[in-house]
Motif scaffolding. Structure first.
Motif, PDB file in Angstrom:
ATOM      1  N   GLY A  61       0.819  -1.205   0.000  1.00  0.00           N
ATOM      2  CA  GLY A  61       0.000   0.000   0.000  1.00  0.00           C
ATOM      3  C   GLY A  61       0.848   1.246   0.000  1.00  0.00           C
ATOM      4  N   THR A  62       0.300   2.316  -0.552  1.00  0.00           N
ATOM      5  CA  THR A  62       0.980   3.606  -0.557  1.00  0.00           C
ATOM      6  C   THR A  62      -0.059   4.724  -0.493  1.00  0.00           C
ATOM      7  N   ILE A  63       0.317   5.829   0.127  1.00  0.00           N
ATOM      8  CA  ILE A  63      -0.535   7.015   0.164  1.00  0.00           C
ATOM      9  C   ILE A  63      -0.383   7.746  -1.163  1.00  0.00           C
ATOM     10  N   ASN A  64      -1.488   8.242  -1.723  1.00  0.00           N
ATOM     11  CA  ASN A  64      -1.485   8.987  -2.983  1.00  0.00           C
ATOM     12  C   ASN A  64      -1.674  10.476  -2.729  1.00  0.00           C
ATOM     13  N   THR A  65      -1.427  11.265  -3.758  1.00  0.00           N
ATOM     14  CA  THR A  65      -1.724  12.699  -3.674  1.00  0.00           C
ATOM     15  C   THR A  65      -3.101  13.007  -4.220  1.00  0.00           C
ATOM     16  N   ASN A  66      -3.750  12.036  -4.879  1.00  0.00           N
ATOM     17  CA  ASN A  66      -5.085  12.199  -5.420  1.00  0.00           C
ATOM     18  C   ASN A  66      -5.179  13.420  -6.324  1.00  0.00           C
ATOM     19  N   GLY A  67      -4.221  13.575  -7.204  1.00  0.00           N
ATOM     20  CA  GLY A  67      -4.239  14.688  -8.149  1.00  0.00           C
ATOM     21  C   GLY A  67      -3.930  16.026  -7.503  1.00  0.00           C
ATOM     22  N   PHE A  88      -7.691  -5.025   5.432  1.00  0.00           N
ATOM     23  CA  PHE A  88      -7.922  -3.889   6.315  1.00  0.00           C
ATOM     24  C   PHE A  88      -6.875  -2.839   5.962  1.00  0.00           C
ATOM     25  N   ILE A  89      -7.328  -1.611   5.742  1.00  0.00           N
ATOM     26  CA  ILE A  89      -6.437  -0.495   5.430  1.00  0.00           C
ATOM     27  C   ILE A  89      -6.629   0.567   6.504  1.00  0.00           C
ATOM     28  N   ARG A  90      -5.512   1.076   7.030  1.00  0.00           N
ATOM     29  CA  ARG A  90      -5.562   2.192   7.981  1.00  0.00           C
ATOM     30  C   ARG A  90      -4.596   3.257   7.475  1.00  0.00           C
ATOM     31  N   THR A  91      -5.104   4.468   7.277  1.00  0.00           N
ATOM     32  CA  THR A  91      -4.261   5.579   6.843  1.00  0.00           C
ATOM     33  C   THR A  91      -4.152   6.589   7.976  1.00  0.00           C
ATOM     34  N   ALA A  92      -2.996   7.240   8.056  1.00  0.00           N
ATOM     35  CA  ALA A  92      -2.739   8.167   9.157  1.00  0.00           C
ATOM     36  C   ALA A  92      -1.802   9.279   8.709  1.00  0.00           C
ATOM     37  N   THR A  93      -1.848  10.374   9.459  1.00  0.00           N
ATOM     38  CA  THR A  93      -0.931  11.496   9.271  1.00  0.00           C
ATOM     39  C   THR A  93      -0.380  11.851  10.648  1.00  0.00           C
ATOM     40  N   PRO A  94       0.675  11.169  11.102  1.00  0.00           N
ATOM     41  CA  PRO A  94       1.197  11.381  12.453  1.00  0.00           C
ATOM     42  C   PRO A  94       1.657  12.803  12.738  1.00  0.00           C
ATOM     43  N   GLY A 108      -2.156  16.754   2.948  1.00  0.00           N
ATOM     44  CA  GLY A 108      -0.752  16.960   3.326  1.00  0.00           C
ATOM     45  C   GLY A 108      -0.456  18.394   3.743  1.00  0.00           C
ATOM     46  N   PRO A 109       0.681  18.900   3.949  1.00  0.00           N
ATOM     47  CA  PRO A 109       1.935  18.163   3.947  1.00  0.00           C
ATOM     48  C   PRO A 109       2.129  17.419   5.267  1.00  0.00           C
ATOM     49  N   GLY A 110       3.264  16.845   5.418  1.00  0.00           N
ATOM     50  CA  GLY A 110       3.573  16.107   6.637  1.00  0.00           C
ATOM     51  C   GLY A 110       3.788  14.653   6.328  1.00  0.00           C
ATOM     52  N   SER A 111       4.190  13.912   7.321  1.00  0.00           N
ATOM     53  CA  SER A 111       4.397  12.491   7.108  1.00  0.00           C
ATOM     54  C   SER A 111       3.045  11.801   7.045  1.00  0.00           C
ATOM     55  N   SER A 112       3.028  10.658   6.421  1.00  0.00           N
ATOM     56  CA  SER A 112       1.798   9.880   6.334  1.00  0.00           C
ATOM     57  C   SER A 112       2.172   8.410   6.399  1.00  0.00           C
ATOM     58  N   SER A 113       1.203   7.586   6.750  1.00  0.00           N
ATOM     59  CA  SER A 113       1.472   6.159   6.815  1.00  0.00           C
ATOM     60  C   SER A 113       0.247   5.376   6.400  1.00  0.00           C
ATOM     61  N   ILE A 114       0.493   4.132   6.026  1.00  0.00           N
ATOM     62  CA  ILE A 114      -0.587   3.232   5.651  1.00  0.00           C
ATOM     63  C   ILE A 114      -0.262   1.857   6.225  1.00  0.00           C
ATOM     64  N   LEU A 115      -1.268   1.194   6.740  1.00  0.00           N
ATOM     65  CA  LEU A 115      -1.153  -0.173   7.238  1.00  0.00           C
ATOM     66  C   LEU A 115      -2.083  -1.021   6.387  1.00  0.00           C
ATOM     67  N   VAL A 116      -1.572  -2.111   5.839  1.00  0.00           N
ATOM     68  CA  VAL A 116      -2.375  -3.032   5.044  1.00  0.00           C
ATOM     69  C   VAL A 116      -2.273  -4.394   5.704  1.00  0.00           C
ATOM     70  N   GLY A 117      -3.407  -4.979   6.042  1.00  0.00           N
ATOM     71  CA  GLY A 117      -3.422  -6.290   6.675  1.00  0.00           C
ATOM     72  C   GLY A 117      -4.551  -7.147   6.148  1.00  0.00           C
ATOM     73  N   GLN A 118      -4.458  -8.432   6.404  1.00  0.00           N
ATOM     74  CA  GLN A 118      -5.481  -9.374   5.972  1.00  0.00           C
ATOM     75  C   GLN A 118      -6.450  -9.626   7.115  1.00  0.00           C
ATOM     76  N   VAL A 119      -7.749  -9.437   6.840  1.00  0.00           N
ATOM     77  CA  VAL A 119      -8.792  -9.696   7.834  1.00  0.00           C
ATOM     78  C   VAL A 119      -9.210 -11.162   7.782  1.00  0.00           C
ATOM     79  N   ASN A 120      -9.457 -11.658   6.579  1.00  0.00           N
ATOM     80  CA  ASN A 120      -9.819 -13.058   6.379  1.00  0.00           C
ATOM     81  C   ASN A 120      -9.365 -13.485   4.986  1.00  0.00           C
ATOM     82  N   GLY A 121      -9.927 -14.533   4.436  1.00  0.00           N
ATOM     83  CA  GLY A 121      -9.480 -15.094   3.168  1.00  0.00           C
ATOM     84  C   GLY A 121      -9.425 -14.144   1.997  1.00  0.00           C
ATOM     85  N   ASN A 122     -10.341 -13.168   1.929  1.00  0.00           N
ATOM     86  CA  ASN A 122     -10.332 -12.251   0.794  1.00  0.00           C
ATOM     87  C   ASN A 122     -10.659 -10.801   1.174  1.00  0.00           C
TER      88      ASN A 122
END
Length: 139
Positions: free
Chosen positions: A85-91, A113-119, A96-110
């Motif tokens: 996963g990566t954070i986009n600028t969406n055109g 879970f995505i969590r986006t943040a700007t610490p 922004g600005p500032g740091s950003s993060s993304i967490l990508v994890g598997q919840v079940n078979g398909n």
């Protein structure tokens, strides 16, 4: 020794003398595909901060259920796959600005879970924040 054989030996000796390489080919009984499976992107998506899918393949649904929190359902299984996963600028419309993060994890078979943040963002939304992002599932 016939002339053509002498010519081949001479060319090989010359190549080795000047730092060249002589390639020797041998047939393999095992096809390349059987020896090493190629990684394939089975699903991908570009998602706006509000959870709208802007483009993708292999995505069957998305659920934005909180600030910076999304579940994405794929049409194929995720077991053994790399989740990227990566954070986009969406055109250029990203807060922004500032740091950003993304967490990508598997919840079940398909389901992902995505969590986006700007610490580094000031105020009450200092961690979780709605950010546009892209994900890839590579198996």
């Amino acid at each position: 020794m016939n002339a053509s054989r002498k010519l081949v030996i001479g060319a090989a000796a010359l190549a080795l003398t000047v730092g060249g390489v002589v390639a020797v080919s041998s047939a393999s009984a095992e096809p390349r595909e059987a020896r090493q499976a190629a990684a394939v992107t089975t699903a991908w998506a570009k998602v706006a901060a509000n959870g709208q899918v802007l483009g993708g393949q292999g995505i069957t649904g998305i659920n934005k259920f909180g600030i910076g929190r999304y579940n994405i359902t794929t049409s194929s299984g995720l077991n053994g796959c790399a989740l990227l996963g990566t954070i986009n600028t969406n055109g250029g419309n990203d807060p922004g600005p500032g740091s950003s993060s993304i967490l990508v994890g598997q919840v079940n078979g398909n389901t992902l879970f995505i969590r986006t943040a700007t610490p580094s963002q000031p105020g009450s939304a200092a961690v979780d924040s709605d950010r546009p992002f892209s994900i890839n599932v590579v198996c």
